[in-house]
Write a protein that holds these residues in place. Structure first.
Motif, mmCIF file in Angstrom:
data_model
loop_
_atom_site.group_PDB
_atom_site.id
_atom_site.type_symbol
_atom_site.label_atom_id
_atom_site.label_comp_id
_atom_site.label_asym_id
_atom_site.label_seq_id
_atom_site.Cartn_x
_atom_site.Cartn_y
_atom_site.Cartn_z
ATOM 1 N N ALA A 158 -11.016 64.046 -16.645
ATOM 2 C CA ALA A 158 -10.866 64.498 -15.264
ATOM 3 C C ALA A 158 -10.112 63.410 -14.518
ATOM 4 C CB ALA A 158 -12.223 64.753 -14.619
ATOM 5 N N TRP A 159 -9.386 63.804 -13.493
ATOM 6 C CA TRP A 159 -8.626 62.780 -12.762
ATOM 7 C C TRP A 159 -9.504 61.983 -11.815
ATOM 8 C CZ3 TRP A 159 -8.906 62.990 -7.566
ATOM 9 C CH2 TRP A 159 -9.064 64.230 -6.933
ATOM 10 N N GLY A 160 -10.722 62.445 -11.542
ATOM 11 C CA GLY A 160 -11.621 61.759 -10.621
ATOM 12 C C GLY A 160 -12.630 60.876 -11.319
ATOM 13 N N GLU A 161 -13.698 60.569 -10.606
ATOM 14 C CA GLU A 161 -14.684 59.621 -11.107
ATOM 15 C C GLU A 161 -15.524 60.182 -12.247
ATOM 16 O OE1 GLU A 161 -17.773 56.746 -8.878
ATOM 17 O OE2 GLU A 161 -18.282 58.853 -8.721
ATOM 18 N N ASP A 162 -15.901 61.435 -12.175
ATOM 19 C CA ASP A 162 -16.855 62.031 -13.105
ATOM 20 C C ASP A 162 -16.131 62.645 -14.305
ATOM 21 O OD1 ASP A 162 -19.067 63.098 -14.299
ATOM 22 O OD2 ASP A 162 -19.376 64.683 -12.814
ATOM 23 N N GLN A 163 -16.287 62.047 -15.469
ATOM 24 C CA GLN A 163 -15.580 62.513 -16.662
ATOM 25 C C GLN A 163 -16.413 63.541 -17.430
ATOM 26 O OE1 GLN A 163 -12.210 61.133 -17.642
ATOM 27 N NE2 GLN A 163 -12.477 60.962 -15.427
ATOM 28 N N HIS A 164 -16.741 64.621 -16.763
ATOM 29 C CA HIS A 164 -17.512 65.711 -17.355
ATOM 30 C C HIS A 164 -16.968 67.046 -16.846
ATOM 31 C CE1 HIS A 164 -20.331 62.274 -17.628
ATOM 32 N NE2 HIS A 164 -20.735 62.861 -18.746
ATOM 33 N N ALA A 165 -17.327 68.116 -17.569
ATOM 34 C CA ALA A 165 -16.852 69.446 -17.188
ATOM 35 C C ALA A 165 -17.264 69.812 -15.766
ATOM 36 C CB ALA A 165 -17.381 70.479 -18.180
ATOM 37 N N ARG A 166 -18.408 69.317 -15.333
ATOM 38 C CA ARG A 166 -18.900 69.662 -13.999
ATOM 39 C C ARG A 166 -17.929 69.217 -12.900
ATOM 40 N NH1 ARG A 166 -23.594 65.186 -14.970
ATOM 41 N NH2 ARG A 166 -22.325 63.358 -14.534
ATOM 42 N N PHE A 167 -17.105 68.194 -13.170
ATOM 43 C CA PHE A 167 -16.104 67.760 -12.195
ATOM 44 C C PHE A 167 -15.217 68.934 -11.792
ATOM 45 C CE2 PHE A 167 -11.663 66.744 -11.414
ATOM 46 C CZ PHE A 167 -11.723 65.800 -10.406
ATOM 47 N N TRP A 168 -14.796 69.730 -12.786
ATOM 48 C CA TRP A 168 -13.819 70.775 -12.516
ATOM 49 C C TRP A 168 -14.410 71.942 -11.758
ATOM 50 C CZ3 TRP A 168 -9.008 69.456 -12.731
ATOM 51 C CH2 TRP A 168 -8.630 68.378 -13.549
ATOM 52 N N ALA A 169 -15.697 72.229 -11.981
ATOM 53 C CA ALA A 169 -16.339 73.283 -11.201
ATOM 54 C C ALA A 169 -16.401 72.885 -9.734
ATOM 55 C CB ALA A 169 -17.741 73.554 -11.739
ATOM 56 N N ARG A 170 -16.802 71.667 -9.489
ATOM 57 C CA ARG A 170 -16.896 71.178 -8.108
ATOM 58 C C ARG A 170 -15.515 71.124 -7.455
ATOM 59 N NH1 ARG A 170 -19.351 65.380 -6.044
ATOM 60 N NH2 ARG A 170 -20.656 66.170 -4.366
ATOM 61 N N ARG A 171 -14.530 70.625 -8.214
ATOM 62 C CA ARG A 171 -13.171 70.529 -7.682
ATOM 63 C C ARG A 171 -12.585 71.905 -7.391
ATOM 64 N NH1 ARG A 171 -9.445 69.676 -5.199
ATOM 65 N NH2 ARG A 171 -11.207 69.171 -3.893
#
Length: 275
Positions: free
Chosen positions: A116-129
């Motif tokens: 992920a391009w942000g802080e959280d390197q998990h799939a959940r990053f993309w749902a939130r984004r």
């Protein structure tokens, strides 16, 4: 720029999935009822048709990333879009993608490790984004056709947190962010919703080598953090308005905000965080 200290992911994964579907359909309904050539003032040089293409394309790209659980930055954004020939059909195309988005999010483990391009390197990053990308553009579309948008306060507060947590990494596509510095000035963004809302506050400090989101009061603060986190400027407003403020959809001079302290710090912040 240092590691940030936001709230993490306070909303359940299903909440993001359901909210994305809801926001996508709301966005599509606005576009469907308007002229696709309508200008979108908050997205300069874009029409509603171009905004719809952006939302639908980005959602499909996010789904491709999630399906593959990519482990490194993708070299291309090329995905099968199935984009209609006529702009008048874009709204239906955006809406038609919602079930696929929901299915991908339902079948993906939010704890799965991925790039992920942000802080959280998990799939959940993309749902939130994906949620806040869609929600903010739904607001863009509504305002373009003269509607006053509404945003759930809990979602808005989570959106403020998501923005601030990931901002230090946004230099990838917003180079001015990497130039955001100061001399230790602290800016506070404080929710002022009714009593049933979160009442949260975020503080960022502008240091000579970059900026950081400070730990919440009572969190595991480093020695001296409390003394060095007294705000030089504070912006107080409803969570929904704070979210739009951070995304450049409202100026801090708007009557929706109660501003106190040194506005020069705010001017520096907003000059470097627009994207």
């Amino acid at each position: 720029m240092e590691t940030t200290n936001g709230t993490g992911h306070p909303l359940p994964h299903d909440t993001y999935r359901q909210a994305i579907e809801r926001e996508t359909l709301r966005f599509a309904e606005v576009v469907r009822s308007a002229d696709p050539a309508t200008p979108v003032p908050s997205c300069p040089d874009w029409t509603l048709a171009e905004l719809a293409r952006h939302v639908g394309s980005l959602q499909r790209w996010f789904c491709a990333l999630l399906t593959q659980l990519v482990q490194e930055p993708p070299r291309s954004r090329d995905v099968e879009l199935g984009l209609p020939d006529r702009a008048e059909e874009y709204a239906g195309w955006v809406a038609a993608g919602a079930p696929t988005v929901a299915a991908v999010l339902r079948s993906t483990d939010p704890q799965a490790a991925m790039w992920a391009w942000g802080e959280d390197q998990h799939a959940r990053f993309w749902a939130r984004r994906m949620l806040f990308e869609t929600l903010v553009h739904r607001v863009d579309a509504e305002r373009a056709v003269g509607h006053e948008p509404d945003i759930d306060p809990a979602l808005a507060a989570d959106g403020v947190d998501e923005f601030l947590v990931n901002l230090p990494y946004a230099g990838l596509f917003a180079p001015e962010v990497a130039k955001l510095r100061g001399d230790g000035e602290v800016i506070a963004f404080r929710c002022a919703d009714p009593a049933d809302a979160t009442g949260e506050e975020w503080r960022v400090r502008l240091d000579p080598d970059g900026f950081r989101l400070l730990p919440r009061t009572g969190a595991d603060a480093e020695p001296g953090d409390e003394a060095s986190s007294v705000p030089q400027a504070t912006v107080r407003g409803r969570a929904a308005d704070l979210l739009l403020l951070l995304y450049g959809r409202r100026p801090y001079q708007d009557p929706a905000f109660d501003v106190s302290g040194e506005v020069t710090a705010l001017d520096r912040w907003f000059a470097h965080t627009a994207f």
